[in-house]
Design a protein around this motif. Structure first.
Motif, PDB file in Angstrom:
ATOM      1  N   LEU A 171       6.422   4.348  -2.817  1.00 38.77           N
ATOM      2  CA  LEU A 171       7.176   5.579  -3.102  1.00 38.77           C
ATOM      3  C   LEU A 171       8.010   5.455  -4.376  1.00 38.77           C
ATOM      4  N   GLU A 172       8.564   4.267  -4.635  1.00 43.08           N
ATOM      5  CA  GLU A 172       9.338   4.104  -5.879  1.00 43.08           C
ATOM      6  C   GLU A 172       8.431   4.310  -7.100  1.00 43.08           C
ATOM      7  N   ILE A 173       7.233   3.713  -7.039  1.00 43.32           N
ATOM      8  CA  ILE A 173       6.337   3.825  -8.199  1.00 43.32           C
ATOM      9  C   ILE A 173       5.757   5.238  -8.296  1.00 43.32           C
TER      10      ILE A 173
ATOM     11  N   VAL B 163       0.650  -2.147   0.250  1.00 38.63           N
ATOM     12  CA  VAL B 163       0.593  -2.110   1.719  1.00 38.63           C
ATOM     13  C   VAL B 163       1.421  -3.232   2.345  1.00 38.63           C
ATOM     14  N   GLY B 164       2.368  -3.756   1.601  1.00 39.72           N
ATOM     15  CA  GLY B 164       3.234  -4.800   2.129  1.00 39.72           C
ATOM     16  C   GLY B 164       3.090  -6.105   1.362  1.00 39.72           C
ATOM     17  N   ARG B 165       3.946  -7.062   1.714  1.00 41.33           N
ATOM     18  CA  ARG B 165       3.928  -8.366   1.064  1.00 41.33           C
ATOM     19  C   ARG B 165       3.880  -9.460   2.136  1.00 41.33           C
TER      20      ARG B 165
ATOM     21  N   ALA C 289      20.023  -1.533   2.910  1.00 38.46           N
ATOM     22  CA  ALA C 289      18.721  -1.412   2.242  1.00 38.46           C
ATOM     23  C   ALA C 289      18.705  -0.142   1.410  1.00 38.46           C
ATOM     24  N   VAL C 290      18.040  -0.212   0.278  1.00 36.09           N
ATOM     25  CA  VAL C 290      17.961   0.945  -0.620  1.00 36.09           C
ATOM     26  C   VAL C 290      16.513   1.164  -1.033  1.00 36.09           C
ATOM     27  N   ILE C 291      16.090   2.397  -1.002  1.00 37.98           N
ATOM     28  CA  ILE C 291      14.794   2.738  -1.589  1.00 37.98           C
ATOM     29  C   ILE C 291      15.101   3.672  -2.753  1.00 37.98           C
ATOM     30  N   PHE C 292      14.653   3.255  -3.942  1.00 42.51           N
ATOM     31  CA  PHE C 292      15.040   3.985  -5.155  1.00 42.51           C
ATOM     32  C   PHE C 292      14.076   5.141  -5.429  1.00 42.51           C
TER      33      PHE C 292
ATOM     34  N   GLU D 126      -3.496  -7.786   0.275  1.00 40.18           N
ATOM     35  CA  GLU D 126      -4.679  -6.995  -0.115  1.00 40.18           C
ATOM     36  C   GLU D 126      -5.354  -6.481   1.155  1.00 40.18           C
ATOM     37  N   ILE D 127      -6.166  -5.450   1.036  1.00 37.58           N
ATOM     38  CA  ILE D 127      -6.936  -4.977   2.185  1.00 37.58           C
ATOM     39  C   ILE D 127      -8.420  -4.999   1.814  1.00 37.58           C
ATOM     40  N   PRO D 128      -9.311  -5.022   2.822  1.00 36.61           N
ATOM     41  CA  PRO D 128     -10.749  -5.069   2.505  1.00 36.61           C
ATOM     42  C   PRO D 128     -11.145  -3.906   1.596  1.00 36.61           C
TER      43      PRO D 128
ATOM     44  N   GLU E  20      -1.792   9.220   8.063  1.00 37.02           N
ATOM     45  CA  GLU E  20      -2.904   8.825   8.946  1.00 37.02           C
ATOM     46  C   GLU E  20      -4.214   8.760   8.170  1.00 37.02           C
ATOM     47  N   SER E  21      -4.136   8.227   6.976  1.00 39.16           N
ATOM     48  CA  SER E  21      -5.340   8.114   6.156  1.00 39.16           C
ATOM     49  C   SER E  21      -5.536   6.656   5.758  1.00 39.16           C
ATOM     50  N   PHE E  22      -6.781   6.253   5.742  1.00 40.97           N
ATOM     51  CA  PHE E  22      -7.110   4.844   5.555  1.00 40.97           C
ATOM     52  C   PHE E  22      -8.062   4.672   4.383  1.00 40.97           C
TER      53      PHE E  22
ATOM     54  N   VAL F 237      -0.733   9.935  -2.461  1.00 44.52           N
ATOM     55  CA  VAL F 237      -0.307   8.819  -1.615  1.00 44.52           C
ATOM     56  C   VAL F 237      -1.120   8.842  -0.328  1.00 44.52           C
ATOM     57  N   LEU F 238      -1.753   7.700  -0.012  1.00 42.04           N
ATOM     58  CA  LEU F 238      -2.477   7.558   1.254  1.00 42.04           C
ATOM     59  C   LEU F 238      -1.667   6.634   2.156  1.00 42.04           C
ATOM     60  N   GLU F 239      -1.196   7.144   3.271  1.00 40.68           N
ATOM     61  CA  GLU F 239      -0.384   6.337   4.173  1.00 40.68           C
ATOM     62  C   GLU F 239      -1.071   6.253   5.534  1.00 40.68           C
ATOM     63  N   ALA F 240      -1.181   5.019   6.047  1.00 40.39           N
ATOM     64  CA  ALA F 240      -1.894   4.813   7.315  1.00 40.39           C
ATOM     65  C   ALA F 240      -1.105   5.351   8.512  1.00 40.39           C
ATOM     66  N   ALA F 241       0.213   5.228   8.460  1.00 37.09           N
ATOM     67  CA  ALA F 241       1.031   5.636   9.613  1.00 37.09           C
ATOM     68  C   ALA F 241       1.143   7.164   9.692  1.00 37.09           C
TER      69      ALA F 241
HETATM   70  P1  NAI Z   1       6.187  -1.690   2.993  1.00 37.26           P
HETATM   71  O1  NAI Z   1       6.015  -2.499   4.212  1.00 37.26           O
HETATM   72  O2  NAI Z   1       7.496  -1.125   2.641  1.00 37.26           O
HETATM   73  O3  NAI Z   1       5.170  -0.447   3.045  1.00 37.26           O
HETATM   74  C1  NAI Z   1       3.793  -0.603   3.219  1.00 37.26           C
HETATM   75  C2  NAI Z   1       3.245   0.727   3.708  1.00 37.26           C
HETATM   76  O4  NAI Z   1       1.838   0.665   3.646  1.00 37.26           O
HETATM   77  C3  NAI Z   1       3.601   1.057   5.136  1.00 37.26           C
HETATM   78  O5  NAI Z   1       4.107   2.372   5.179  1.00 37.26           O
HETATM   79  C4  NAI Z   1       2.282   0.923   5.877  1.00 37.26           C
HETATM   80  O6  NAI Z   1       2.178   1.809   6.964  1.00 37.26           O
HETATM   81  C5  NAI Z   1       1.287   1.267   4.806  1.00 37.26           C
HETATM   82  N1  NAI Z   1      -0.048   0.695   4.990  1.00 37.26           N
HETATM   83  C6  NAI Z   1      -0.367  -0.536   5.450  1.00 37.26           C
HETATM   84  N2  NAI Z   1      -1.707  -0.706   5.420  1.00 37.26           N
HETATM   85  C7  NAI Z   1      -2.244   0.433   4.928  1.00 37.26           C
HETATM   86  C8  NAI Z   1      -3.566   0.878   4.628  1.00 37.26           C
HETATM   87  N3  NAI Z   1      -4.621   0.084   4.852  1.00 37.26           N
HETATM   88  N4  NAI Z   1      -3.748   2.117   4.115  1.00 37.26           N
HETATM   89  C9  NAI Z   1      -2.676   2.924   3.886  1.00 37.26           C
HETATM   90  N5  NAI Z   1      -1.411   2.556   4.149  1.00 37.26           N
HETATM   91  C10 NAI Z   1      -1.179   1.325   4.649  1.00 37.26           C
HETATM   92  O7  NAI Z   1       5.577  -2.596   1.823  1.00 37.26           O
HETATM   93  P2  NAI Z   1       5.742  -2.505   0.249  1.00 37.26           P
HETATM   94  O8  NAI Z   1       6.061  -1.116  -0.184  1.00 37.26           O
HETATM   95  O9  NAI Z   1       4.526  -3.142  -0.303  1.00 37.26           O
HETATM   96  O10 NAI Z   1       7.009  -3.405  -0.039  1.00 37.26           O
HETATM   97  C11 NAI Z   1       7.030  -4.768   0.408  1.00 37.26           C
HETATM   98  C12 NAI Z   1       8.447  -5.240   0.621  1.00 37.26           C
HETATM   99  O11 NAI Z   1       9.095  -5.375  -0.634  1.00 37.26           O
HETATM  100  C13 NAI Z   1       9.295  -4.252   1.411  1.00 37.26           C
HETATM  101  O12 NAI Z   1       9.194  -4.483   2.797  1.00 37.26           O
HETATM  102  C14 NAI Z   1      10.663  -4.532   0.903  1.00 37.26           C
HETATM  103  O13 NAI Z   1      11.243  -5.522   1.716  1.00 37.26           O
HETATM  104  C15 NAI Z   1      10.465  -5.095  -0.487  1.00 37.26           C
HETATM  105  N6  NAI Z   1      10.890  -4.112  -1.497  1.00 37.26           N
HETATM  106  C16 NAI Z   1      12.180  -3.721  -1.564  1.00 37.26           C
HETATM  107  C17 NAI Z   1      12.582  -2.785  -2.485  1.00 37.26           C
HETATM  108  C18 NAI Z   1      14.007  -2.365  -2.534  1.00 37.26           C
HETATM  109  O14 NAI Z   1      14.850  -3.026  -1.955  1.00 37.26           O
HETATM  110  N7  NAI Z   1      14.341  -1.265  -3.199  1.00 37.26           N
HETATM  111  C19 NAI Z   1      11.638  -2.173  -3.413  1.00 37.26           C
HETATM  112  C20 NAI Z   1      10.331  -2.648  -3.246  1.00 37.26           C
HETATM  113  C21 NAI Z   1       9.974  -3.584  -2.327  1.00 37.26           C
END
Ligand code: NAI
Length: 483
Positions: free
Chosen positions: A186-188, A270-272, A348-351, A149-151, A235-237, A201-205
């Motif tokens: 991106l999948e969802i 934003v990650g796990r 690795a696969v992104i669907f 989670e983020i603040p 580059e949006s937060f 989509v808001l992406e920080a990077a």
């Molecule tokens: P992720 O690490 O893939 O992506 C998180 C994204 O959120 C990054 O691009 C990051 O720059 C951005 N971010 C971080 N903080 C932010 C903020 N405050 N505001 C905006 N953007 C921010 O994490 P995700 O998508 O949650 O997935 C977690 C893990 O689950 C993946 O690393 C993957 O290993 C696994 N996964 C694998 C799948 C597959 O194999 N098809 C599908 C879904 C998840």
């Protein structure tokens, strides 16, 4: 107290595979699960998301491609979200039920409840039915990860959804903001926009999926997402949100300036993070690194003899198939086999639409690893008969090889069924195959698989179905010339 050879904690694709293999090795095995058999992957992750993506893709194609094929649909094609959920759930239940049967068939005892280590030899399992203590000579910790989670954004699965909530929506939302444009985001975003949701989509990077996958592949996916109407802001937060009636007002910052977007739902991806703060893992003295992963060696042994860790809790990449691989490995180590983790690649696969799949290194990673002379071949799906007949021509296969010996270093596929095509690449990399191995293997026609053969031919300078200069050779120190 029950005594076992192996006690597996967590029944995701790491844990249940470890339990089955342990039993196959003749070890008396028990597995403990606090939710549903199959873990996140089968119940609220990989499998349900693929069901939703399949339905979204189908819906999108019916609306967009059918007419061109001469298939006329009279009346409006609509989605019944409740029926979609029912179908999705039936897919998950089938898979989870299958795991139960496999465990039973292999004489693995299953205990449902929340496991907490009492010490390095015993766990206590608590459930609504009471508590139970189990002792074992070996433990395999496979307790996985959970969303970060983020603040300003607490996941409540009503307004702020994790992937779990997004996969269980009983109504298709009108507008959604997705915070984090990674794997899950991106999948969802893909399937929601297929169903007609307006997605932001808001992406920080600076870029999506930066440093994770091939840059050209990201471009293909971004182009398609934009074509489907998805707005991507880098580059949006995200800062905070307010509920105003039925609308959620999300404030985010771009270049220091506050912006507002009004949506029905917020998806936080934003990650796990690993679940290493649970089950009293710290209390019994397991070594955990600064990112929260349990420290393991190549045999997935922790610092405590008899305790192993696998899957998301034991380090990156957090991928189901890496967890399963480790599950088999650890069971075999416990069973007395001489095994260690030495995979050359975890594919690795992104669907997304189209899918992105990779095995081995990207061009940047090759450079960092000191490969100064590379051969790179790229073959577009638009030149492949099966892709054209599928009406799925976006994307390419890219193969990167060491120019000194033609050994394949990386394969990046962006296109139809990339997820299916990548296994050949993984095998090639594991076996140290050369470009010639791929180019001289007869690939059946007409198939998407021919693109892998042709990309290898392209790297050798002589693909048949594209016009190219003779010999594609590029130096890693200069700009790569891709053919
Ligand atoms: P992720 O690490 O893939 O992506 C998180 C994204 O959120 C990054 O691009 C990051 O720059 C951005 N971010 C971080 N903080 C932010 C903020 N405050 N505001 C905006 N953007 C921010 O994490 P995700 O998508 O949650 O997935 C977690 C893990 O689950 C993946 O690393 C993957 O290993 C696994 N996964 C694998 C799948 C597959 O194999 N098809 C599908 C879904 C998840």
């Amino acid at each position: 107290m029950n005594q076992f050879d192996v006690c597996v904690v967590g029944s995701g694709p790491g844990g249940y595979v470890a339990a089955i293999r342990s039993a196959q090795m003749g070890l008396k095995t028990v597995i403990i699960e606090r939710e549903k058999l199959g873990g996140v992957c089968l119940n609220v992750g990989c499998i349900p998301s693929k069901a939703m993506i399949t339905a979204g893709h189908f819906f999108h194609r019916v609306n967009n491609d059918a007419a061109e094929m001469g298939i006329n649909i009279s009346g409006k094609v609509t989605v019944d979200a409740a029926t979609l959920q029912k179908w999705k759930q039936s897919v998950c239940d089938k898979m989870s039920g299958g795991v139960g049967q496999l465990l039973k068939g292999n004489a693995v005892e299953t205990v449902l409840g929340d496991a907490v280590f009492k010490d390095a030899q015993t766990v206590e399992i608590k459930s609504s039915k009471g508590s139970k203590v189990i002792a074992a000579k070996n433990f395999i910790v496979a307790t996985g990860s959970r969303p970060i989670e983020i603040p300003g954004f607490v996941i409540d699965e009503k307004n702020v959804l994790s992937s779990t909530g997004a996969l269980a929506l009983e109504e298709i939302p009108k507008k959604v903001v997705v915070i984090g444009g990674g794997y899950i985001g991106l999948e969802i975003s893909g399937f929601l926009s297929d169903f007609g949701t307006e997605v932001v989509v808001l992406e920080a990077a600076k870029e999506l999926l930066s440093g994770i996958v091939d840059k050209d592949a990201v471009q293909v996916v971004v182009r398609k997402l934009k074509k489907k109407g998805v707005t991507i802001t880098t580059e949006s937060f995200a800062k905070s949100y307010k509920k105003k009636g039925s609308v959620l007002e999300v404030t985010y910052e771009v270049a220091g300036k506050a912006q507002v977007v009004e949506v029905d739902k917020i998806l936080l991806t934003v990650g796990r993070k690993p679940n290493s703060d649970q089950a009293n893992l710290k209390g019994i003295g397991l070594n955990i690194d600064e990112k929260g992963f349990v420290k393991v060696n190549a045999q997935r042994k922790t610092n405590i003899p008899g305790i192993y860790a696998i899957g998301d809790i034991a380090g990156q990449p957090m991928l189901a198939h890496k967890a399963s691989h480790e599950g088999v490995l650890v069971a075999e180590v416990i069973g007395g086999k001489n095994r260690a983790y030495d995979a050359k690649t975890v594919p690795a696969v992104i669907f997304t639409d189209p899918e992105i799949a990779s095995a081995g290194m990207t061009e940047e990673e090759c450079k960092k690893a000191g490969y100064t002379d590379l051969k790179i071949g790229k073959f577009p799906f638009a030149a492949n008969g099966r892709a054209v007949s599928l009406m799925e021509t976006d994307g390419f296969v890219k193969i990167i090889a060491n120019a000194k010996n033609n050994i394949v270093l990386g394969v990046h596929v962006c296109g139809p069924e990339a997820s299916q095509l990548i296994s050949e690449a993984a095998l090639a990399i594991e076996m140290g195959a050369t470009l010639e191995d791929l180019a001289l293997t007869i690939h059946p026609h007409p198939t998407l698989g021919e693109t892998v053969m042709e990309a290898a031919e392209a790297a050798l300078g002589h693909a048949i179905h594209i016009i190219q200069r003779p010999l594609a050779r590029a130096s890693a120190s200069s700009n790569h010339k891709t053919v």
